[in-house]
Write a protein that holds these residues in place. Sequence first.
Motif, PDB file in Angstrom:
ATOM      1  N   LEU A 203       1.106  -1.184   0.025  1.00  0.00           N
ATOM      2  CA  LEU A 203       0.087   0.270  -0.182  1.00  0.00           C
ATOM      3  C   LEU A 203       0.618   1.334  -0.336  1.00  0.00           C
ATOM      4  O   LEU A 203       1.899   1.231   0.515  1.00  0.00           O
ATOM      5  N   ALA A 204      -0.066   2.657  -0.431  1.00  0.00           N
ATOM      6  CA  ALA A 204       1.090   3.712   0.243  1.00  0.00           C
ATOM      7  C   ALA A 204       0.191   4.948   0.451  1.00  0.00           C
ATOM      8  O   ALA A 204      -1.310   4.603  -0.580  1.00  0.00           O
ATOM      9  N   LEU A 205       0.788   5.481   1.063  1.00  0.00           N
ATOM     10  CA  LEU A 205      -0.098   6.927   0.737  1.00  0.00           C
ATOM     11  C   LEU A 205       0.499   7.921   0.695  1.00  0.00           C
ATOM     12  O   LEU A 205       1.695   8.050   1.845  1.00  0.00           O
ATOM     13  N   ASP A 206      -0.072   8.642   0.356  1.00  0.00           N
ATOM     14  CA  ASP A 206       0.959   9.621  -0.013  1.00  0.00           C
ATOM     15  C   ASP A 206       0.185  11.635   0.262  1.00  0.00           C
ATOM     16  O   ASP A 206      -1.416  11.492   0.080  1.00  0.00           O
ATOM     17  N   CYS A 207       0.678  12.172   0.900  1.00  0.00           N
ATOM     18  CA  CYS A 207      -0.035  13.072   1.740  1.00  0.00           C
ATOM     19  C   CYS A 207      -0.010  15.098   1.170  1.00  0.00           C
ATOM     20  O   CYS A 207       1.485  15.533   1.208  1.00  0.00           O
ATOM     21  N   HIS A 208      -1.281  15.505   0.716  1.00  0.00           N
ATOM     22  CA  HIS A 208      -1.106  16.420   0.648  1.00  0.00           C
ATOM     23  C   HIS A 208      -2.353  17.089   1.261  1.00  0.00           C
ATOM     24  O   HIS A 208      -3.213  17.196   2.126  1.00  0.00           O
ATOM     25  N   SER A 209      -2.495  18.846   0.822  1.00  0.00           N
ATOM     26  CA  SER A 209      -3.243  19.358   0.976  1.00  0.00           C
ATOM     27  C   SER A 209      -4.194  20.525  -0.277  1.00  0.00           C
ATOM     28  O   SER A 209      -3.103  20.287  -1.104  1.00  0.00           O
ATOM     29  N   GLY A 210      -4.819  20.932  -0.052  1.00  0.00           N
ATOM     30  CA  GLY A 210      -5.214  22.219  -0.179  1.00  0.00           C
ATOM     31  C   GLY A 210      -6.678  21.849  -1.887  1.00  0.00           C
ATOM     32  O   GLY A 210      -7.136  22.784  -2.628  1.00  0.00           O
ATOM     33  N   TYR A 211      -7.597  20.999  -1.455  1.00  0.00           N
ATOM     34  CA  TYR A 211      -8.333  20.508  -2.315  1.00  0.00           C
ATOM     35  C   TYR A 211      -9.677  19.685  -1.211  1.00  0.00           C
ATOM     36  O   TYR A 211      -9.607  19.517  -1.038  1.00  0.00           O
ATOM     37  N   GLY A 212     -11.289  21.516  -1.586  1.00  0.00           N
ATOM     38  CA  GLY A 212     -12.183  21.231  -0.820  1.00  0.00           C
ATOM     39  C   GLY A 212     -12.644  21.379   0.588  1.00  0.00           C
ATOM     40  O   GLY A 212     -11.143  22.011   1.333  1.00  0.00           O
ATOM     41  N   PHE A 213     -13.925  21.036   0.408  1.00  0.00           N
ATOM     42  CA  PHE A 213     -13.695  21.576   2.817  1.00  0.00           C
ATOM     43  C   PHE A 213     -14.185  19.886   3.115  1.00  0.00           C
ATOM     44  O   PHE A 213     -14.187  20.048   4.376  1.00  0.00           O
ATOM     45  N   ALA A 214     -14.115  19.024   2.487  1.00  0.00           N
ATOM     46  CA  ALA A 214     -13.078  18.126   3.547  1.00  0.00           C
ATOM     47  C   ALA A 214     -12.406  16.615   3.013  1.00  0.00           C
ATOM     48  O   ALA A 214     -12.137  17.407   1.756  1.00  0.00           O
ATOM     49  N   ASP A 215     -12.182  15.761   3.642  1.00  0.00           N
ATOM     50  CA  ASP A 215     -10.884  15.912   3.090  1.00  0.00           C
ATOM     51  C   ASP A 215     -11.337  14.610   2.480  1.00  0.00           C
ATOM     52  O   ASP A 215     -12.556  13.821   2.771  1.00  0.00           O
ATOM     53  N   SER A 216     -10.145  13.937   2.058  1.00  0.00           N
ATOM     54  CA  SER A 216     -10.576  12.529   0.590  1.00  0.00           C
ATOM     55  C   SER A 216      -9.185  12.009   0.805  1.00  0.00           C
ATOM     56  O   SER A 216      -8.180  11.945   1.206  1.00  0.00           O
ATOM     57  N   ILE A 217      -9.480  10.286   0.374  1.00  0.00           N
ATOM     58  CA  ILE A 217      -8.776   9.899  -0.432  1.00  0.00           C
ATOM     59  C   ILE A 217      -8.989   8.996  -2.215  1.00  0.00           C
ATOM     60  O   ILE A 217     -10.085   8.886  -1.935  1.00  0.00           O
ATOM     61  N   TRP A 218      -7.974   9.094  -2.886  1.00  0.00           N
ATOM     62  CA  TRP A 218      -8.466   9.333  -4.053  1.00  0.00           C
ATOM     63  C   TRP A 218      -7.666   8.279  -4.317  1.00  0.00           C
ATOM     64  O   TRP A 218      -6.536   8.123  -3.681  1.00  0.00           O
ATOM     65  N   PHE A 219      -7.447   7.228  -5.398  1.00  0.00           N
ATOM     66  CA  PHE A 219      -6.516   6.666  -6.248  1.00  0.00           C
ATOM     67  C   PHE A 219      -6.355   6.121  -7.092  1.00  0.00           C
ATOM     68  O   PHE A 219      -7.661   7.187  -8.328  1.00  0.00           O
ATOM     69  N   PRO A 220      -5.862   5.592  -8.013  1.00  0.00           N
ATOM     70  CA  PRO A 220      -5.692   5.987  -9.319  1.00  0.00           C
ATOM     71  C   PRO A 220      -6.817   5.621 -10.297  1.00  0.00           C
ATOM     72  O   PRO A 220      -8.409   4.139  -9.639  1.00  0.00           O
ATOM     73  N   TYR A 221      -7.557   5.769 -11.274  1.00  0.00           N
ATOM     74  CA  TYR A 221      -6.843   6.549 -12.506  1.00  0.00           C
ATOM     75  C   TYR A 221      -6.943   8.019 -11.712  1.00  0.00           C
ATOM     76  O   TYR A 221      -8.043   8.528 -11.699  1.00  0.00           O
ATOM     77  N   ALA A 222      -6.281   8.732 -12.928  1.00  0.00           N
ATOM     78  CA  ALA A 222      -6.213  10.778 -12.290  1.00  0.00           C
ATOM     79  C   ALA A 222      -6.117  11.124 -14.003  1.00  0.00           C
ATOM     80  O   ALA A 222      -6.334  12.112 -14.612  1.00  0.00           O
ATOM     81  N   ARG A 223      -5.545  10.369 -14.885  1.00  0.00           N
ATOM     82  CA  ARG A 223      -5.549  10.517 -16.247  1.00  0.00           C
ATOM     83  C   ARG A 223      -6.550   9.698 -17.067  1.00  0.00           C
ATOM     84  O   ARG A 223      -7.036   9.880 -18.260  1.00  0.00           O
ATOM     85  N   THR A 224      -7.221   9.297 -16.675  1.00  0.00           N
ATOM     86  CA  THR A 224      -8.862   8.513 -17.676  1.00  0.00           C
ATOM     87  C   THR A 224      -9.744   8.138 -16.325  1.00  0.00           C
ATOM     88  O   THR A 224      -9.887   7.760 -14.895  1.00  0.00           O
ATOM     89  N   ARG A 225     -10.987   7.967 -16.964  1.00  0.00           N
ATOM     90  CA  ARG A 225     -12.053   7.932 -16.280  1.00  0.00           C
ATOM     91  C   ARG A 225     -12.464   6.222 -16.061  1.00  0.00           C
ATOM     92  O   ARG A 225     -13.365   5.365 -15.308  1.00  0.00           O
ATOM     93  N   ARG A 226     -11.702   5.588 -16.234  1.00  0.00           N
ATOM     94  CA  ARG A 226     -11.385   4.152 -16.915  1.00  0.00           C
ATOM     95  C   ARG A 226     -11.018   4.096 -15.020  1.00  0.00           C
ATOM     96  O   ARG A 226     -10.400   4.186 -14.760  1.00  0.00           O
ATOM     97  N   LEU A 227     -11.808   2.882 -14.520  1.00  0.00           N
ATOM     98  CA  LEU A 227     -11.613   2.210 -13.727  1.00  0.00           C
ATOM     99  C   LEU A 227     -10.219   1.462 -13.236  1.00  0.00           C
ATOM    100  O   LEU A 227      -9.985   0.353 -14.551  1.00  0.00           O
TER     101      LEU A 227
END
Length: 362
Positions: A203-227
Amino acid sequence: MDPLTFRPWPHPPPDPAVFAPTPDAAATFDEHEELKAILRTGNAHFDTQVHAHITARGQSFPLFTASIGTQDPLAPAVGFFGGIHGLERIGTQVILHYMRALLFRLAWDELLVQQLQKVRLVFMPIVNPGGMFTLKRANPNGVDLMRNAPHRAERPVPFLAGGQTLTPRLPWYCGRPGAPMEPESAVMLQVVRDQLASRPFSLALDCHSGYGFADSIWFPYARTRRLMPHLPEMFTLMTMLEQSMPHHAYSFEPQSNQYLLHGDLWDHAYDHTPQGHVFLPMTLELGSWLWIRKNPRQLFSRHGIFNPIKAHRVKRVLRRHADLLDFLTRAAFAAPRWLPGADRRAQLSQLATAHWRPRQLP
């Protein structure tokens, strides 16, 4: 399973004062000094490596990783990453807080010691020390590291924010087309290949900030809408999180449900995972707009746009997310108990697809 290579803490536990930054004569920044203090104090426990040196304004900063736990190369592992964007310091602070707590717990927490006999933890809290030192989102070359992988999105991305190749004078610069990846990006991906994706499960967790009013956990993909192909595993992990932390406030979804972007490093790392291995990378996106709403004056500070300013809010953030990091460590330790077998993957894939059906983005 090989025994642990670290020794129990001598009693009493280490004095908290040893973690206080002790700046050298050269220019530095607090998170860098705190990381060095943790590594000094935990030198009997952490396997520390310096993978490269990054120069910013005449100062040289090492790219550190620190690992702890079993030496078994087939054991599950978790990687914790932060500081890819130099302005988003709170993500690095979350990881440093967790590293410091682990060291203190080793003095008395027998369950933690047993857990680390079967799992490996890899920490890279400051991927972009040059950006953090110069108070910039990008690295010293003006490149946004999270848009620096060579691939491009399959559909149009948001103007500029999805990544641009026009000039480093504008934000979200991907780098020159066809150029090698930046050293920070290359090192991080090499760490992922060698210490995480090379294992049967990680597993990997990459910690960022700066988007939205709520905390989010995102996972791939970011380049396509395919799952992603490992949707059943990610859906099972999300279900476990909701069952064990029923009052968490995370939105858990593919990043493409929010927006698409070019050059996402985690898309690249996931797509290059060896066949047959399960690697589940996630991004923790802390919702900084909530801090701004509570303290609008932060809008006038570059630091305040991406980080909590008031001390009590910083402490609250550090407390709030420690449970998530601990959950991921336990999930990796117990992976054989919950990873879906071949007989369940089809059903879970249907449930996950229905749950995360791609939205119609522009």
